[in-house]
Write a protein that holds these residues in place. Structure first.
Motif, mmCIF file in Angstrom:
data_model
loop_
_atom_site.group_PDB
_atom_site.id
_atom_site.type_symbol
_atom_site.label_atom_id
_atom_site.label_comp_id
_atom_site.label_asym_id
_atom_site.label_seq_id
_atom_site.Cartn_x
_atom_site.Cartn_y
_atom_site.Cartn_z
ATOM 1 N N GLY A 5 1.030 -5.154 -9.493
ATOM 2 C CA GLY A 5 2.325 -5.312 -9.561
ATOM 3 C C GLY A 5 3.328 -4.990 -8.539
ATOM 4 N N ILE A 6 4.293 -5.080 -8.213
ATOM 5 C CA ILE A 6 5.478 -4.636 -7.219
ATOM 6 C C ILE A 6 6.341 -3.672 -7.942
ATOM 7 C CG2 ILE A 6 6.954 -5.235 -5.404
ATOM 8 C CD1 ILE A 6 5.649 -7.958 -5.180
ATOM 9 N N VAL A 7 5.953 -2.359 -7.907
ATOM 10 C CA VAL A 7 6.707 -1.295 -8.972
ATOM 11 C C VAL A 7 7.067 -0.203 -8.198
ATOM 12 C CG1 VAL A 7 6.468 0.015 -11.015
ATOM 13 C CG2 VAL A 7 5.191 -2.210 -10.766
ATOM 14 N N GLY A 8 8.456 0.117 -8.396
ATOM 15 C CA GLY A 8 8.671 1.377 -7.601
ATOM 16 C C GLY A 8 10.249 1.611 -7.697
ATOM 17 N N ASN B 7 0.759 -1.283 0.045
ATOM 18 C CA ASN B 7 0.030 0.076 0.024
ATOM 19 C C ASN B 7 0.919 1.302 0.002
ATOM 20 O OD1 ASN B 7 -3.068 -0.703 0.223
ATOM 21 N ND2 ASN B 7 -2.187 -1.818 1.887
ATOM 22 N N ARG B 8 2.029 1.077 0.327
ATOM 23 C CA ARG B 8 3.112 2.181 0.283
ATOM 24 C C ARG B 8 3.355 2.750 -1.225
ATOM 25 N NH1 ARG B 8 7.316 0.478 5.332
ATOM 26 N NH2 ARG B 8 5.579 0.352 7.037
ATOM 27 N N LEU B 9 3.131 1.759 -1.911
ATOM 28 C CA LEU B 9 3.601 1.934 -3.533
ATOM 29 C C LEU B 9 2.445 2.780 -4.151
ATOM 30 C CD1 LEU B 9 5.445 -1.388 -4.499
ATOM 31 C CD2 LEU B 9 6.550 0.982 -3.945
ATOM 32 N N THR B 10 2.337 3.987 -3.580
ATOM 33 C CA THR B 10 0.948 5.046 -4.365
ATOM 34 C C THR B 10 1.497 5.107 -5.734
ATOM 35 O OG1 THR B 10 2.017 6.824 -3.645
ATOM 36 C CG2 THR B 10 0.732 5.579 -2.089
ATOM 37 N N ASP B 11 0.406 5.610 -6.360
ATOM 38 C CA ASP B 11 0.320 6.125 -7.972
ATOM 39 C C ASP B 11 1.406 7.302 -7.893
ATOM 40 O OD1 ASP B 11 -1.339 4.431 -8.651
ATOM 41 O OD2 ASP B 11 -2.992 5.989 -9.077
ATOM 42 N N GLU B 12 1.381 8.137 -6.609
ATOM 43 C CA GLU B 12 2.494 9.375 -6.744
ATOM 44 C C GLU B 12 3.904 8.917 -6.716
ATOM 45 O OE1 GLU B 12 -1.625 10.502 -5.809
ATOM 46 O OE2 GLU B 12 -0.530 9.047 -5.126
ATOM 47 N N ARG B 13 4.140 7.768 -5.923
ATOM 48 C CA ARG B 13 5.563 7.523 -5.288
ATOM 49 C C ARG B 13 6.064 6.646 -6.847
ATOM 50 N NH1 ARG B 13 4.452 6.072 -0.210
ATOM 51 N NH2 ARG B 13 5.107 8.133 0.509
ATOM 52 N N VAL B 14 5.137 5.770 -7.147
ATOM 53 C CA VAL B 14 5.553 5.251 -8.480
ATOM 54 C C VAL B 14 5.921 6.105 -9.449
ATOM 55 C CG1 VAL B 14 4.761 3.710 -10.330
ATOM 56 C CG2 VAL B 14 4.409 3.071 -7.784
ATOM 57 N N ALA B 15 5.153 7.009 -9.692
ATOM 58 C CA ALA B 15 5.339 8.051 -10.704
ATOM 59 C C ALA B 15 6.492 8.849 -10.615
ATOM 60 C CB ALA B 15 4.250 9.091 -10.951
ATOM 61 N N ALA B 16 7.049 9.180 -9.399
ATOM 62 C CA ALA B 16 8.270 9.836 -9.051
ATOM 63 C C ALA B 16 9.510 8.924 -9.350
ATOM 64 C CB ALA B 16 8.161 10.468 -7.447
ATOM 65 N N PHE C 170 14.919 1.972 -11.160
ATOM 66 C CA PHE C 170 13.460 1.618 -11.227
ATOM 67 C C PHE C 170 12.741 -0.150 -11.398
ATOM 68 C CE2 PHE C 170 8.874 1.029 -13.125
ATOM 69 C CZ PHE C 170 8.385 2.123 -12.380
ATOM 70 N N VAL C 171 12.315 -0.529 -10.314
ATOM 71 C CA VAL C 171 11.781 -1.954 -10.348
ATOM 72 C C VAL C 171 10.486 -2.348 -10.770
ATOM 73 C CG1 VAL C 171 11.441 -4.052 -8.747
ATOM 74 C CG2 VAL C 171 13.469 -2.493 -8.477
ATOM 75 N N ALA C 172 10.387 -3.145 -11.851
ATOM 76 C CA ALA C 172 8.831 -3.640 -12.255
ATOM 77 C C ALA C 172 9.022 -5.110 -12.179
ATOM 78 C CB ALA C 172 8.679 -3.161 -13.703
ATOM 79 N N SER C 173 7.860 -5.644 -11.152
ATOM 80 C CA SER C 173 7.645 -7.170 -11.072
ATOM 81 C C SER C 173 6.144 -7.260 -11.217
ATOM 82 C CB SER C 173 8.123 -7.509 -9.764
ATOM 83 O OG SER C 173 7.828 -8.756 -9.136
ATOM 84 N N GLU C 174 5.830 -8.250 -11.750
ATOM 85 C CA GLU C 174 4.640 -8.516 -12.198
ATOM 86 C C GLU C 174 4.391 -10.104 -11.687
ATOM 87 O OE1 GLU C 174 0.496 -9.091 -13.003
ATOM 88 O OE2 GLU C 174 1.707 -7.354 -12.537
#
Length: 349
Positions: free
Chosen positions: A159-162, A46-55, A327-331
Motif C-alpha cells: 500500500g501507500i501508507v504513512g 521505498n521511502r515509506l519504511t516500516d519505521e517511518r510508517v510506525a512513527a 495518517f494516510v492509508a491507501s490500497e
C-alpha cells in the motif's frame, strides 16, 4: 521497501542530492534510475519504511476520526475529461434466489486515481521508469505470459501508507487580498494556471505545517469545489476541449527539487496534478522545464501521482481542528500490469 544500492552518494535522508541527478549521466534528465536496483518498481515509495510508517501512526492517529478521500466512481456520469470511459454498473438479479451481483466497467483514471509507472514515460526518450520501453509493457515477460513490468500491483503489496499533509491552497488563496502580488488571486481551476512553489510554501507557513521526509503530499487546488459550482453543460464543454485545460502545480525545477527532497507520493484534486497542458503541448504556457512533471515524477523517480482526490471534507476537518497532518492509508487495486488504480484512500486523525 528496499534500501538504496551501494555506490551512490547519499545525504542525511538516505537519498542523493537533487543536484546529483541523473545518477547515470546517460539517463534522462533528473532521473534516479538504479537507486533501488534496476528491477525496482516502487520508486519513491521505498521511502515509506516500516519505521517511518510506525512513527506516522504513533504521532498522527490521535482521535480515530476517519475521512474518505475518494470521489465517487461515477462522479463523471456521462462524459469524462481526457475522453476516458465512464463508470458503468451492470446490476444482475440472481433469481429465484434473493441475491444480486454487479459488474463494474470503467477507465482506471476516470475518478480518484493513482497514476502508476506504466502511465507516462519520458516523451523524447520513449522510456518509462528504470528504462522500461513500450515494447516491454505490451510484450511478453520472461515466462512467455503478458508482461506485468512496472504494474500497479507492485504498489498493492504494502500500500501507500504513512504521514500525509494537506496544503489547502484554495482556502489560502481566497484569503489573499485582491491587491496581493501573488498570482493566486486570479487562479482558475479550469484554465492553464500554474501554482508556483512560493505560493505552496506561503500556504504551509500560514497553516503552520512542516513537511517531514517521506510525507504523502496532498494539494487542494480548488478544482473539486469549483467543479461543484458548474452546470452539467459547462462541465461537458470543458470535457470536450482538446487538449483539456486545468490549473495545477507549476512544472518547474524548483517544484521538482522541493518534491524530491521531501515526499514519497504526491496528489491533488485536479485531473492532472500539474497545470495542463504542460510541456507536452508547444502552446502550453505552464512549464518552465520544457517537459511535463509527469515525466520526471513517474518515469524518472517512480513517484506516484494522485489525481481527482476528494479533499473537501478533509480540508473542512483540518480547518476545524487546526491541524493539516494525518495518517494516510491507501490500497491500490491488485491488478497485475495495471496502469493506474482507484486509491481506496482514507485519512485518519
Amino acid at each position: 521497501m528496499a534500501p538504496p544500492v551501494p555506490g551512490f552518494k547519499l545525504n542525511e535522508n538516505g537519498i542523493p542530492d537533487f543536484d546529483d541527478l541523473p545518477l547515470r549521466k546517460t539517463d534522462p534528465k533528473f532521473s534516479a534510475w538504479g537507486l533501488y536496483g534496476d528491477k525496482d518498481e516502487l520508486g519513491t515509495l521505498n521511502r515509506l519504511t516500516d519505521e517511518r510508517v510506525a512513527a506516522a501512526a504513533k504521532n498522527e492517529i490521535k482521535t480515530g476520526h476517519r475521512i474518505s478521500l475518494n470521489w465517487p466512481l461515477d462522479a463523471q456520469p456521462e462524459t469524462a475529461f481526457f475522453q476516458r470511459q465512464v463508470f458503468h454498473q451492470q446490476l444482475i438479479r440472481k433469481d429465484p434466489r434473493i441475491v444480486n451481483d454487479d459488474v463494474w466497467s470503467f477507465n482506471s483514471q476516470v475518478s480518484t486515481q493513482w497514476d502508476g509507472l506504466r502511465h507516462f514515460g519520458y516523451q523524447r526518450e520513449a522510456l518509462f521508469y528504470n528504462g522500461v520501453t513500450m515494447e516491454d509493457i505490451h510484450g511478453a515477460g520472461p515466462d512467455g505470459k503478458k508482461s506485468t513490468v512496472n504494474g500497479i500491483h507492485a504498489w498493492a503489496k504494502q500500500g501507500i501508507v504513512g504521514r500525509g499533509i494537506l496544503i489547502d491552497y484554495h482556502t489560502w488563496r481566497l484569503s489573499q487580498s485582491p491587491t496581493s502580488t501573488s498570482t493566486s488571486t486570479s487562479y482558475d481551476s479550469f484554465a492553464t494556471n500554474a501554482i508556483p512553489l512560493s505560493d505552496l510554501q506561503a500556504c504551509l507557513a500560514a497553516q503552520g505545517t512542516v513537511p517531514q521526509f517521506g510525507d504523502i503530499l496532498l494539494i487542494r487546488s480548488g478544482f473539486t469545489a469549483t467543479h461543484a459550482t458548474k452546470s452539467a453543460a459547462q462541465i461537458q464543454a470543458h470535457q470536450a476541449d482538446t487538449p483539456p485545460r486545468f490549473g495545477g502545480v507549476e512544472a518547474s525545477e524548483d517544484i521538482l527539487r522541493w518534491i524530491w527532497g521531501r515526499f514519497s507520493a504526491v496528489a491533488g484534486d485536479q485531473p492532472s496534478f500539474e497545470a495542463w497542458p504542460s510541456a507536452t503541448s508547444a502552446a502550453s504556457p505552464s512549464s518552465a522545464l520544457g517537459f511535463a512533471l509527469h515525466e520526471v515524477l513517474l518515469a524518472g523517480w517512480g513517484c506516484p501521482i494522485g489525481e481527482l482526490f476528494d479533499l473537501e471534507a478533509l480540508a473542512a476537518h483540518c480547518r476545524a481542528v487546526g491541524r493539516w497532518s494525518f495518517f494516510v492509508a491507501s490500497e491500490p487495486c491488485n491488478v497485475p500490469g495495471g496502469v493506474a488504480s482507484p486509491p481506496n484512500v482514507i485519512a485518519i486523525f
